[in-house]
Enzyme design. Structure first.
Site, short mmCIF file in Angstrom:
data_model
loop_
_atom_site.label_atom_id
_atom_site.label_comp_id
_atom_site.label_asym_id
_atom_site.label_seq_id
_atom_site.Cartn_x
_atom_site.Cartn_y
_atom_site.Cartn_z
N ASP A 20 0.85 -1.20 0.00
CA ASP A 20 0.00 0.00 0.00
C ASP A 20 0.88 1.24 0.00
O ASP A 20 0.77 2.12 -0.85
CB ASP A 20 -0.88 0.01 1.25
CG ASP A 20 -1.78 -1.22 1.30
OD1 ASP A 20 -1.60 -2.03 2.22
OD2 ASP A 20 -2.62 -1.37 0.41
N GLU A 250 2.16 -6.92 -5.30
CA GLU A 250 1.79 -6.09 -6.46
C GLU A 250 2.96 -5.26 -6.99
O GLU A 250 3.33 -5.33 -8.15
CB GLU A 250 0.63 -5.17 -6.04
CG GLU A 250 0.26 -4.14 -7.09
CD GLU A 250 -1.11 -3.50 -6.85
OE1 GLU A 250 -1.99 -4.12 -6.24
OE2 GLU A 250 -1.29 -2.38 -7.33
O1 TRH Z 1 4.88 -6.04 0.65
P1 TRH Z 1 3.85 -6.67 -0.22
O2 TRH Z 1 3.42 -8.02 0.11
O3 TRH Z 1 2.58 -5.71 -0.25
C1 TRH Z 1 1.26 -6.25 -0.32
C2 TRH Z 1 0.82 -6.27 -1.77
O4 TRH Z 1 0.97 -5.00 -2.34
C3 TRH Z 1 -0.64 -6.70 -1.85
O5 TRH Z 1 -1.08 -6.57 -3.20
C4 TRH Z 1 -1.48 -5.80 -0.97
O6 TRH Z 1 -2.80 -6.26 -1.00
C5 TRH Z 1 -0.93 -5.86 0.43
O7 TRH Z 1 0.43 -5.39 0.44
C6 TRH Z 1 -1.75 -4.98 1.34
O8 TRH Z 1 4.38 -6.71 -1.73
P2 TRH Z 1 4.63 -5.58 -2.80
O9 TRH Z 1 3.34 -5.13 -3.39
O10 TRH Z 1 5.66 -6.08 -3.71
O11 TRH Z 1 5.22 -4.35 -2.00
C7 TRH Z 1 6.55 -4.42 -1.55
C8 TRH Z 1 7.19 -3.06 -1.70
O12 TRH Z 1 8.44 -3.05 -1.03
C9 TRH Z 1 7.48 -2.73 -3.15
O13 TRH Z 1 7.29 -1.34 -3.33
C10 TRH Z 1 8.95 -3.06 -3.27
C11 TRH Z 1 9.45 -2.64 -1.93
N1 TRH Z 1 10.72 -3.19 -1.47
C12 TRH Z 1 11.74 -2.31 -1.24
O14 TRH Z 1 11.61 -1.12 -1.51
N2 TRH Z 1 12.91 -2.77 -0.73
C13 TRH Z 1 13.09 -4.09 -0.44
O15 TRH Z 1 14.17 -4.47 0.04
C14 TRH Z 1 12.00 -5.00 -0.70
C15 TRH Z 1 12.20 -6.46 -0.43
C16 TRH Z 1 10.82 -4.53 -1.21
#
Ligand code: TRH
Length: 347
Positions: A20, A250
Site C-alpha cells: 500500500d 503487487e
Molecule cells: O509487501 P507486499 O506483500 O505488499 C502487499 C501487496 O501490495 C498486496 O497486493 C497488498 O494487497 C498488500 O500489500 C496490502 O508486496 P509488494 O506489493 O511487492 O510491496 C513491496 C514493496 O516493497 C514494493 O514497493 C517493493 C518494496 N521493497 C523495497 O523497496 N525494498 C526491499 O528491500 C524489498 C524487499 C521490497
C-alpha cells in the site's frame, strides 16, 4: 482551467506489508516530481514508508499522519483514495463545499483479469453529496490505467554498475557460471525443498534475501546472503543485479517486469485464495512457457516446484521477458494516464 500547480491529496491506509505504502509513495513522487503537483500523502502508518523511503521527509511529497479526528479543513483539486481505504467523513464533507468539486479517484489494486479494462474509468455519483468517485484500475492492457513506471527508469538502469552494487553489500564478484537469485516472498512451504535443490545444483547459486537478518551461509553449491530492506530505488538495482527474481504482491511484481529478467511471482495470500484468479489471469497473458507456468503454480501452492526442469528452461526465458517489458514500457504509464484523466475533468 487551473493555472496554478494542481493540489493532490493521496490517502493511504496500510493494510499490511509494504505494497500500500509502496504504490502510494511511488505515485506521489511521480505526480510531484514529474508533473509539479503539490502532493500530500496522508498515511495511517508511516513505518513501512520509513523503510521504503528513509529520506521521504526531504520531499518532493508532504507525508502527513492520517489524523483521527480529522481536523484539516482544506481539500485538494485531486483526491486519490488508495485501495478503497474510505476517506475521513469530514474530508468528504469539505470536498462537497468546494466551488469546483475535486476529481475523486479510487485507485484499485492491480489485476490482469480481463474485466479490468471495462471497469477502468467508471464513475459513481455520491448518494448524498454533489461528488463523483471514479474507479482507476491499474492494468497491463490498453484501456486500463497502466502501470507505475518513472520517466527516469531507463536512464537509471543504464547508469547501473553491478560490480559496485555487489561490492557495496560485501558480495564477491560474480563467479563464472554463477546464478544470482533475489528472493522476496511470503512464508512459503515450497522454500525448504527449493533451497535443497539449489544446494545440490551443478552450478553455483547465490541467493540474495533483502529484509532478512540471517547470517551468510553456504550449503553445498548455494550461498545465501541477507541484505537489509532496501529503499525502493535500490530494490530496482537488486532486481537488475540478479538473473532470476522471486517477487510477491503487487509492486515488486511490477518492478520485476521492468527489470526484464525471468521472475517468479508469489500472490498475496488470502484466506479464500482470491488472488489465484489474478495469477491465472496474468499467466494467460504473459508469454511464459509451460515450465515457467508450472513452476509459478507450484510456488503458489499447487504441486512441488521442479527446479531442474525450470532451471533448464531459464536460458530460453530471457528473450520473452525482454519482449514483454518492451511491450509494456511502450504504453503510457499510470501516472501519465492519471494526470490526463484528471486534467480532462478539471477543465
Ligand atoms: O509487501 P507486499 O506483500 O505488499 C502487499 C501487496 O501490495 C498486496 O497486493 C497488498 O494487497 C498488500 O500489500 C496490502 O508486496 P509488494 O506489493 O511487492 O510491496 C513491496 C514493496 O516493497 C514494493 O514497493 C517493493 C518494496 N521493497 C523495497 O523497496 N525494498 C526491499 O528491500 C524489498 C524487499 C521490497
Amino acid at each position: 482551467m487551473i493555472n496554478k500547480p494542481i493540489h493532490c491529496d493521496i490517502f493511504c491506509a496500510v493494510v499490511d506489508n509494504y505494497g500500500d505504502a509502496g504504490v502510494c509513495w511511488r505515485l506521489a513522487c511521480q505526480l510531484a516530481g514529474e508533473y509539479g503537483w503539490r502532493v500530500r500523502l496522508w498515511i495511517d502508518d508511516v513505518a513501512p514508508l520509513q523503510q521504503l523511503a528513509p529520506d521521504h521527509a526531504a520531499g518532493p511529497v508532504d507525508v502527513l499522519p492520517w489524523q483521527n479526528p480529522w481536523l484539516v479543513t482544506d481539500t485538494a483539486d485531486v483526491v486519490i483514495e488508495a485501495f478503497a481505504c474510505d476517506l475521513p467523513p469530514a474530508y468528504v464533507e469539505a470536498m462537497a463545499t468546494r466551488a469546483r468539486p475535486p476529481v475523486w479517484l479510487n485507485l484499485e489494486y492491480l489485476s490482469a483479469e480481463n474485466w479490468v479494462a471495462g471497469c477502468h474509468g467508471l464513475s459513481s455519483p455520491d448518494p448524498r453529496l454533489p461528488l463523483v468517485k471514479h474507479f482507476f484500475f491499474p492494468g497491463f492492457a490498453p484501456g486500463t490505467g497502466g502501470l507505475l513506471r518513472e520517466r527516469n527508469y531507463d536512464e537509471r538502469r543504464k547508469a547501473f554498475d553491478e560490480s559496485a552494487f555487489r561490492a557495496g553489500f560485501g558480495l564477491p564478484p560474480r563467479s563464472t557460471d554463477e546464478l544470482t537469485i533475489s528472493l522476496f516472498s511470503y512464508p512459503n512451504p515450497a522454500l525448504p525443498e527449493l533451497m535443497r535443490a539449489w544446494a545440490a545444483s551443478s552450478r553455483p547459486i547465490r541467493l540474495l534475501r533483502p529484509g532478512s537478518s540471517e547470517a551468510t551461509q553456504t550449503i553445498g553449491n548455494l550461498t545465501v546472503h541477507a541484505l537489509p530492506f532496501l529503499p525502493q530505488p535500490r530494490y530496482d538495482e537488486l532486481l537488475w543485479a540478479c538473473d532470476l527474481n522471486f517477487v510477491r504482491g503487487e509492486d515488486s511484481f511490477v518492478r520485476a517486469q521492468w527489470a526484464a529478467k525471468p521472475f517468479v511471482w508469489q500472490i498475496y495470500p488470502q484466506a479464500e485464495d482470491a488472488h489465484r484468479t489474478k495469477l491465472d489471469a496474468f499467466l494467460a497473458i504473459h508469454p511464459a512457457g509451460p515450465q515457467l507456468k508450472a513452476f509459478w503454480q507450484a510456488w503458489n501452492g499447487q504441486g512441488a516446484p521442479d527446479w531442474a526442469a525450470f532451471a533448464a528452461s531459464l536460458p530460453g526465458l530471457g528473450g520473452p521477458a525482454e519482449q514483454w517489458t518492451k511491450t509494456l514500457a511502450a504504453r503510457p504509464d499510470l501516472a501519465s494516464k492519471l494526470v490526463q484523466f484528471c486534467l480532462d475533468r478539471l477543465k
